[in-house]
Design a protein around this motif. Structure first.
Motif, PDB file in Angstrom:
ATOM      1  N   UNK A 118      34.725  23.660  39.261  1.00  0.00           N
ATOM      2  CA  UNK A 118      34.196  24.992  39.510  1.00  0.00           C
ATOM      3  C   UNK A 118      34.329  25.838  38.254  1.00  0.00           C
ATOM      4  N   UNK A 119      33.462  26.795  38.085  1.00  0.00           N
ATOM      5  CA  UNK A 119      33.443  27.623  36.888  1.00  0.00           C
ATOM      6  C   UNK A 119      33.856  29.049  37.224  1.00  0.00           C
ATOM      7  N   UNK A 120      34.869  29.567  36.537  1.00  0.00           N
ATOM      8  CA  UNK A 120      35.189  30.991  36.608  1.00  0.00           C
ATOM      9  C   UNK A 120      34.314  31.709  35.591  1.00  0.00           C
ATOM     10  N   UNK A 121      33.504  32.656  36.052  1.00  0.00           N
ATOM     11  CA  UNK A 121      32.517  33.272  35.171  1.00  0.00           C
ATOM     12  C   UNK A 121      32.743  34.759  34.920  1.00  0.00           C
ATOM     13  N   UNK A 122      33.643  35.421  35.654  1.00  0.00           N
ATOM     14  CA  UNK A 122      33.849  36.839  35.418  1.00  0.00           C
ATOM     15  C   UNK A 122      34.916  37.424  36.318  1.00  0.00           C
ATOM     16  N   UNK A 123      35.232  38.706  36.092  1.00  0.00           N
ATOM     17  CA  UNK A 123      36.223  39.405  36.910  1.00  0.00           C
ATOM     18  C   UNK A 123      35.918  40.900  36.886  1.00  0.00           C
ATOM     19  N   UNK A 124      36.508  41.605  37.849  1.00  0.00           N
ATOM     20  CA  UNK A 124      36.449  43.062  37.886  1.00  0.00           C
ATOM     21  C   UNK A 124      37.837  43.615  38.160  1.00  0.00           C
ATOM     22  N   UNK A 125      38.090  44.831  37.679  1.00  0.00           N
ATOM     23  CA  UNK A 125      39.273  45.560  38.109  1.00  0.00           C
ATOM     24  C   UNK A 125      38.798  46.703  38.999  1.00  0.00           C
ATOM     25  N   UNK A 126      39.596  46.985  40.032  1.00  0.00           N
ATOM     26  CA  UNK A 126      39.213  48.026  40.978  1.00  0.00           C
ATOM     27  C   UNK A 126      39.992  49.305  40.826  1.00  0.00           C
ATOM     28  N   UNK A 127      40.956  49.301  39.879  1.00  0.00           N
ATOM     29  CA  UNK A 127      41.793  50.498  39.654  1.00  0.00           C
ATOM     30  C   UNK A 127      42.475  50.341  38.314  1.00  0.00           C
ATOM     31  N   UNK A 128      42.665  51.461  37.615  1.00  0.00           N
ATOM     32  CA  UNK A 128      43.449  51.410  36.392  1.00  0.00           C
ATOM     33  C   UNK A 128      44.111  52.763  36.155  1.00  0.00           C
ATOM     34  N   UNK A 129      45.142  52.740  35.339  1.00  0.00           N
ATOM     35  CA  UNK A 129      45.818  53.954  34.906  1.00  0.00           C
ATOM     36  C   UNK A 129      46.082  53.807  33.418  1.00  0.00           C
ATOM     37  N   UNK A 130      45.918  54.891  32.681  1.00  0.00           N
ATOM     38  CA  UNK A 130      46.032  54.806  31.234  1.00  0.00           C
ATOM     39  C   UNK A 130      44.971  53.851  30.716  1.00  0.00           C
ATOM     40  N   UNK A 131      45.348  52.873  29.945  1.00  0.00           N
ATOM     41  CA  UNK A 131      44.400  51.943  29.353  1.00  0.00           C
ATOM     42  C   UNK A 131      44.323  50.674  30.208  1.00  0.00           C
ATOM     43  N   UNK A 132      43.312  49.835  29.941  1.00  0.00           N
ATOM     44  CA  UNK A 132      43.178  48.563  30.673  1.00  0.00           C
ATOM     45  C   UNK A 132      42.619  47.501  29.726  1.00  0.00           C
ATOM     46  N   UNK A 133      43.429  47.135  28.721  1.00  0.00           N
ATOM     47  CA  UNK A 133      43.081  46.008  27.860  1.00  0.00           C
ATOM     48  C   UNK A 133      43.512  44.727  28.553  1.00  0.00           C
ATOM     49  N   UNK A 134      42.585  43.785  28.650  1.00  0.00           N
ATOM     50  CA  UNK A 134      42.813  42.588  29.463  1.00  0.00           C
ATOM     51  C   UNK A 134      42.637  41.329  28.610  1.00  0.00           C
ATOM     52  N   UNK A 135      43.514  40.364  28.806  1.00  0.00           N
ATOM     53  CA  UNK A 135      43.370  39.044  28.196  1.00  0.00           C
ATOM     54  C   UNK A 135      43.239  38.021  29.312  1.00  0.00           C
ATOM     55  N   UNK A 136      42.310  37.084  29.145  1.00  0.00           N
ATOM     56  CA  UNK A 136      42.091  36.044  30.151  1.00  0.00           C
ATOM     57  C   UNK A 136      42.095  34.676  29.471  1.00  0.00           C
ATOM     58  N   UNK A 137      42.544  33.668  30.211  1.00  0.00           N
ATOM     59  CA  UNK A 137      42.540  32.284  29.740  1.00  0.00           C
ATOM     60  C   UNK A 137      41.921  31.407  30.829  1.00  0.00           C
ATOM     61  N   UNK A 138      41.096  30.445  30.429  1.00  0.00           N
ATOM     62  CA  UNK A 138      40.530  29.465  31.359  1.00  0.00           C
ATOM     63  C   UNK A 138      40.878  28.070  30.858  1.00  0.00           C
TER      64      UNK A 138
END
Length: 260
Positions: A118-138
């Motif tokens: 299966x392929x992971x193709x994306x994501x969403x965040x539904x809430x944040x405070x301050x900043x929201x820098x995100x790192x992802x690994x597959x």
């Protein structure tokens, strides 16, 4: 020759590949089980729009500069998405500390699909405070199912077969695209590690954009479909030619034409 056709068909079934199709979306605002009450090391399951399940676990490190070892944490599910309560901090009950964050410790969320193709193709965040820098690994197909990441470091992930992606100040409710060609059983999402050289800690959370707080609200993927590889198609071609040749030998008219 009929035996050749049968054997070739059976071999062809095993020589197939997967091609991405059927977009999937996992809503992470509510799980299919009561995972909020299971404590440190709990796991949650979420069903996609087509009923496919993923399993989710949480980990945290003992620092927030990206060098700490992963330890099991508590996964929490909120209306805005997934948060992490880590065992090293005592102030995890109120907002924003019950989010997935890098304040004091690095939180990370591990998504696992039972089919590694299966392929992971994306994501969403539904809430944040301050900043929201995100790192992802597959990646991590070689690890098998239900791998325990306890004791792993962020620096170990490349050696475990993971590909890294970074996203700066992710907006809420907006899909962030992952590489559609990167296949992996696991998707790991974490706030970008804190850089202690900036002395942000002295200026407070609101004055420093390196403090990242967010809740993961959706994961996107593709469901693979099985299609023949070129070698399989060649086998079918040989088998069909053999079937035609066998039939022509049994057909007196075709046999007489070959002898002319």
């Amino acid at each position: 020759m009929n035996k050749i056709l049968t054997i070739s068909l059976l071999i062809g079934i095993s020589f197939t590949t997967h091609l991405a199709a059927t977009p999937l979306h996992w809503n992470l605002n509510s799980s299919t089980d009561d995972c909020n009450n299971w404590g440190v090391g709990n796991s949650c399951k979420f069903a996609s729009n087509t009923g496919e399940e993923i399993k989710v676990n949480a980990y945290s490190t003992d620092n927030n500069n990206g060098t700490g070892a992963f330890a099991k944490a508590t996964l929490t599910v909120w209306s805005g998405g997934i948060g992490v309560k880590n065992p090293f901090d005592t102030n995890e009950s109120g907002s924003p500390n019950h989010a997935t964050d890098n304040s004091g410790k690095d939180d990370l969320v591990v998504f696992q699909h039972y089919d590694p193709s299966y392929l992971f193709t994306g994501f969403q965040i539904g809430w944040k405070s301050s900043d929201a820098d995100v790192t992802a690994w597959i990646g991590g197909n070689s690890l098998g199912a239900n791998y325990d990441f306890t004791g792993t470091h962020f620096s170990d992930l490349a050696g475990l077969g993971f590909t890294k992606f970074t996203f700066n100040n992710v907006p809420v409710n907006t899909t962030q695209d992952l590489d559609p060609d990167t296949i992996g059983r696991y998707l790991i999402i974490a706030p970008t590690e804190f850089d202690p050289s900036t002395n942000c800690g002295r200026r407070g959370r609101s004055a420093c954009d390196q403090y990242d707080y967010f809740k993961i609200s959706q994961i996107s993927g593709d469901e693979p479909v099985t299609v023949p590889e070129p070698s399989t198609l060649a086998l079918f071609g040989v088998a069909l030619f053999g079937f035609w040749l066998s039939s022509s030998f049994r057909n007196p008219r075709l046999k007489s034409l070959r002898l002319q």
